[in-house]
Design a protein around this motif. Structure first.
Motif, PDB file in Angstrom:
ATOM      1  N   ALA A 174     -29.258 -17.226 -33.759  1.00  0.00           N
ATOM      2  CA  ALA A 174     -29.015 -17.869 -32.461  1.00  0.00           C
ATOM      3  C   ALA A 174     -27.962 -17.120 -31.646  1.00  0.00           C
ATOM      4  O   ALA A 174     -27.621 -17.543 -30.534  1.00  0.00           O
ATOM      5  CB  ALA A 174     -28.576 -19.316 -32.672  1.00  0.00           C
ATOM      6  N   GLY A 175     -27.434 -16.025 -32.212  1.00  0.00           N
ATOM      7  CA  GLY A 175     -26.493 -15.195 -31.459  1.00  0.00           C
ATOM      8  C   GLY A 175     -25.055 -15.253 -31.909  1.00  0.00           C
ATOM      9  O   GLY A 175     -24.193 -14.581 -31.332  1.00  0.00           O
ATOM     10  N   ALA A 176     -24.748 -16.033 -32.934  1.00  0.00           N
ATOM     11  CA  ALA A 176     -23.368 -16.121 -33.415  1.00  0.00           C
ATOM     12  C   ALA A 176     -23.055 -14.933 -34.320  1.00  0.00           C
ATOM     13  O   ALA A 176     -23.848 -14.599 -35.217  1.00  0.00           O
ATOM     14  CB  ALA A 176     -23.160 -17.428 -34.175  1.00  0.00           C
ATOM     15  N   GLU A 177     -21.918 -14.304 -34.091  1.00  0.00           N
ATOM     16  CA  GLU A 177     -21.504 -13.173 -34.919  1.00  0.00           C
ATOM     17  C   GLU A 177     -20.258 -13.485 -35.729  1.00  0.00           C
ATOM     18  O   GLU A 177     -19.939 -12.791 -36.693  1.00  0.00           O
ATOM     19  CB  GLU A 177     -21.253 -11.946 -34.038  1.00  0.00           C
ATOM     20  CG  GLU A 177     -22.507 -11.456 -33.316  1.00  0.00           C
ATOM     21  CD  GLU A 177     -22.261 -10.169 -32.545  1.00  0.00           C
ATOM     22  OE1 GLU A 177     -21.101  -9.679 -32.566  1.00  0.00           O
ATOM     23  OE2 GLU A 177     -23.218  -9.646 -31.944  1.00  0.00           O
ATOM     24  N   SER A 178     -19.535 -14.526 -35.348  1.00  0.00           N
ATOM     25  CA  SER A 178     -18.329 -14.934 -36.070  1.00  0.00           C
ATOM     26  C   SER A 178     -18.138 -16.431 -35.886  1.00  0.00           C
ATOM     27  O   SER A 178     -18.879 -17.083 -35.126  1.00  0.00           O
ATOM     28  CB  SER A 178     -17.098 -14.180 -35.540  1.00  0.00           C
ATOM     29  OG  SER A 178     -16.834 -14.560 -34.188  1.00  0.00           O
ATOM     30  N   ALA A 179     -17.140 -16.981 -36.549  1.00  0.00           N
ATOM     31  CA  ALA A 179     -16.894 -18.416 -36.465  1.00  0.00           C
ATOM     32  C   ALA A 179     -16.601 -18.850 -35.036  1.00  0.00           C
ATOM     33  O   ALA A 179     -16.962 -19.959 -34.627  1.00  0.00           O
ATOM     34  CB  ALA A 179     -15.721 -18.796 -37.376  1.00  0.00           C
ATOM     35  N   SER A 214     -26.323 -23.413 -47.323  1.00  0.00           N
ATOM     36  CA  SER A 214     -25.384 -22.957 -46.291  1.00  0.00           C
ATOM     37  C   SER A 214     -25.765 -21.575 -45.778  1.00  0.00           C
ATOM     38  O   SER A 214     -25.602 -21.274 -44.587  1.00  0.00           O
ATOM     39  CB  SER A 214     -23.945 -22.951 -46.828  1.00  0.00           C
ATOM     40  OG  SER A 214     -23.798 -22.046 -47.902  1.00  0.00           O
ATOM     41  N   LEU A 215     -26.304 -20.733 -46.660  1.00  0.00           N
ATOM     42  CA  LEU A 215     -26.744 -19.407 -46.226  1.00  0.00           C
ATOM     43  C   LEU A 215     -27.906 -19.512 -45.245  1.00  0.00           C
ATOM     44  O   LEU A 215     -27.979 -18.766 -44.260  1.00  0.00           O
ATOM     45  CB  LEU A 215     -27.151 -18.567 -47.443  1.00  0.00           C
ATOM     46  CG  LEU A 215     -26.021 -17.846 -48.170  1.00  0.00           C
ATOM     47  CD1 LEU A 215     -26.530 -17.240 -49.469  1.00  0.00           C
ATOM     48  CD2 LEU A 215     -25.397 -16.758 -47.291  1.00  0.00           C
ATOM     49  N   ARG A 216     -28.812 -20.435 -45.500  1.00  0.00           N
ATOM     50  CA  ARG A 216     -29.933 -20.627 -44.574  1.00  0.00           C
ATOM     51  C   ARG A 216     -29.418 -21.058 -43.200  1.00  0.00           C
ATOM     52  O   ARG A 216     -29.904 -20.611 -42.165  1.00  0.00           O
ATOM     53  CB  ARG A 216     -30.891 -21.683 -45.129  1.00  0.00           C
ATOM     54  CG  ARG A 216     -31.707 -21.217 -46.320  1.00  0.00           C
ATOM     55  CD  ARG A 216     -32.571 -22.351 -46.848  1.00  0.00           C
ATOM     56  NE  ARG A 216     -33.330 -21.952 -48.025  1.00  0.00           N
ATOM     57  CZ  ARG A 216     -34.547 -21.416 -47.999  1.00  0.00           C
ATOM     58  NH1 ARG A 216     -35.141 -21.211 -46.843  1.00  0.00           N
ATOM     59  NH2 ARG A 216     -35.171 -21.093 -49.115  1.00  0.00           N
ATOM     60  N   PHE A 217     -28.422 -21.937 -43.213  1.00  0.00           N
ATOM     61  CA  PHE A 217     -27.848 -22.423 -41.957  1.00  0.00           C
ATOM     62  C   PHE A 217     -27.125 -21.295 -41.219  1.00  0.00           C
ATOM     63  O   PHE A 217     -27.272 -21.127 -39.997  1.00  0.00           O
ATOM     64  CB  PHE A 217     -26.896 -23.573 -42.252  1.00  0.00           C
ATOM     65  CG  PHE A 217     -26.207 -24.135 -41.035  1.00  0.00           C
ATOM     66  CD1 PHE A 217     -26.931 -24.737 -40.020  1.00  0.00           C
ATOM     67  CD2 PHE A 217     -24.832 -24.057 -40.920  1.00  0.00           C
ATOM     68  CE1 PHE A 217     -26.295 -25.258 -38.898  1.00  0.00           C
ATOM     69  CE2 PHE A 217     -24.185 -24.576 -39.806  1.00  0.00           C
ATOM     70  CZ  PHE A 217     -24.923 -25.179 -38.790  1.00  0.00           C
ATOM     71  N   LEU A 218     -26.337 -20.501 -41.966  1.00  0.00           N
ATOM     72  CA  LEU A 218     -25.615 -19.395 -41.345  1.00  0.00           C
ATOM     73  C   LEU A 218     -26.580 -18.359 -40.771  1.00  0.00           C
ATOM     74  O   LEU A 218     -26.325 -17.778 -39.716  1.00  0.00           O
ATOM     75  CB  LEU A 218     -24.685 -18.740 -42.373  1.00  0.00           C
ATOM     76  CG  LEU A 218     -23.429 -19.541 -42.737  1.00  0.00           C
ATOM     77  CD1 LEU A 218     -22.711 -18.895 -43.913  1.00  0.00           C
ATOM     78  CD2 LEU A 218     -22.488 -19.648 -41.535  1.00  0.00           C
ATOM     79  N   LEU A 258     -20.138 -13.708 -40.191  1.00  0.00           N
ATOM     80  CA  LEU A 258     -20.431 -15.039 -40.727  1.00  0.00           C
ATOM     81  C   LEU A 258     -20.499 -15.035 -42.257  1.00  0.00           C
ATOM     82  O   LEU A 258     -20.324 -16.068 -42.892  1.00  0.00           O
ATOM     83  CB  LEU A 258     -21.763 -15.558 -40.166  1.00  0.00           C
ATOM     84  CG  LEU A 258     -21.786 -15.888 -38.667  1.00  0.00           C
ATOM     85  CD1 LEU A 258     -23.171 -16.384 -38.263  1.00  0.00           C
ATOM     86  CD2 LEU A 258     -20.739 -16.940 -38.323  1.00  0.00           C
ATOM     87  N   LYS A 259     -20.720 -13.858 -42.846  1.00  0.00           N
ATOM     88  CA  LYS A 259     -20.791 -13.790 -44.302  1.00  0.00           C
ATOM     89  C   LYS A 259     -19.460 -14.174 -44.944  1.00  0.00           C
ATOM     90  O   LYS A 259     -19.425 -14.655 -46.078  1.00  0.00           O
ATOM     91  CB  LYS A 259     -21.218 -12.399 -44.755  1.00  0.00           C
ATOM     92  CG  LYS A 259     -20.272 -11.274 -44.359  1.00  0.00           C
ATOM     93  CD  LYS A 259     -20.861  -9.924 -44.777  1.00  0.00           C
ATOM     94  CE  LYS A 259     -19.955  -8.774 -44.338  1.00  0.00           C
ATOM     95  NZ  LYS A 259     -20.547  -7.455 -44.708  1.00  0.00           N
TER      96      LYS A 259
END
Length: 290
Positions: free
Chosen positions: A50-55, A40-44, A12-13
């Motif tokens: 929440a378990g997301a590792e990529s887009a 946006s960093l706070r959101f990412l 996500l970075k």
């Protein structure tokens, strides 16, 4: 949590890096980019938790969970913009901004002074006193043309076109070029100051300090000038702002009352957003100033 404290551990970075590049390509100022990146960093980080590792892992459920981690609804507006970017750039399969709550900030009523009050404010300036011609010219640029403090203070001799009767300037706040008519009384006040009081300084600015080294004036000087004039006029602000910004609202109000089209008002005040009320025609002067 500061921006430098937020460390993304997943792919996500890359989204953060691409978003910063996108903001710079759009020509946003550094301070705006810093704010957008922080939010946006706070959101990412919320998506990552929440378990997301990529887009590809971003979905409506995780977006909602990430929103719950934001401590203030102030962040939602910027998060909407970021979600739009992710969709338009093809990182997400849809625009997930639809699940982000909408935060509408209350809009304060603009400060408006009546035509009679503005006449009284202008009348407090004695042009026969030391620096009176400078004060009067600066005040008229605010009351008659609605210029901001930064644009008045930063006005240069090169931006004055007496032959064409125009002022050409780039707004300090928005970096947007604009053109305004040199109204007769404004032109007279400027000429009076430049020819009789300013001196022969080679510095580019119109308005200079009256003592060596004849430096550039500050925004606080303009605010103090207006506040002093309002006080000398015996006007009770009654909660209204006391500064050039209030004269912008007053000018717009008078133009609208004179049935000048909104688009003309918008252009006169130098607003880029058509939703903002401002004015511009061959003669944008309200009736009370003619």
């Amino acid at each position: 949590m500061k921006r430098e404290d937020i460390v993304l551990q997943t792919d996500l970075k890359e989204l953060s890096e691409q978003y910063e590049k996108h903001c710079r390509e759009k020509g946003l100022k550094d301070r705006s980019i810093q704010l957008y990146m922080k939010l946006s960093l706070r959101f990412l980080k919320g998506l990552e938790d929440a378990g997301a590792e990529s887009a590809e892992d971003i979905n409506a459920e995780r977006v909602m969970q990430a929103c719950l981690t934001l401590k203030s609804d102030y962040y939602w507006e910027a998060t909407h913009t970021f979600a739009h970017f992710l969709a338009e750039a093809g990182y997400t399969d849809r625009d997930y901004s639809y699940v982000i709550p909408v935060h509408r900030r209350p809009q304060p009523m603009p400060s408006v002074y009546t035509p009679e009050e503005i006449r009284r404010i202008e009348a407090t300036i004695d042009t026969s006193c030391p620096n009176g011609k400078r004060a009067y010219a600066m005040l008229l640029l605010a009351t008659r043309l609605g210029l901001r403090s930064g644009d008045i203070i930063g006005l240069t001799l090169q931006e004055l076109d007496f032959e064409a009767g125009l002022i050409h300037l780039t707004q300090h706040k928005t970096d947007t070029p604009m053109e305004l008519p040199l109204l007769p009384e404004v032109e007279m006040a400027l000429r009076d100051y430049i020819e009789k009081e300013r001196g022969n300084s080679e510095k580019p600015y119109v308005f200079l300090c009256s003592i060596p080294p004849y430096s550039h004036l500050s925004n606080s000087f303009m605010r103090k000038l207006v506040a002093t004039a309002v006080e000398k006029a015996g006007i009770d602000p009654a909660g209204r702002k006391v500064g050039p910004r209030a004269f912008r609202s007053s000018l717009a109000s008078s133009m609208v009352n004179d049935s000048i089209p909104y688009d003309v008002v918008r252009k006169t005040l130098g607003h880029r957003d058509p939703a903002n009320a401002s004015v511009t025609a061959k003669d944008p002067t309200p009736d009370f100033l003619r």
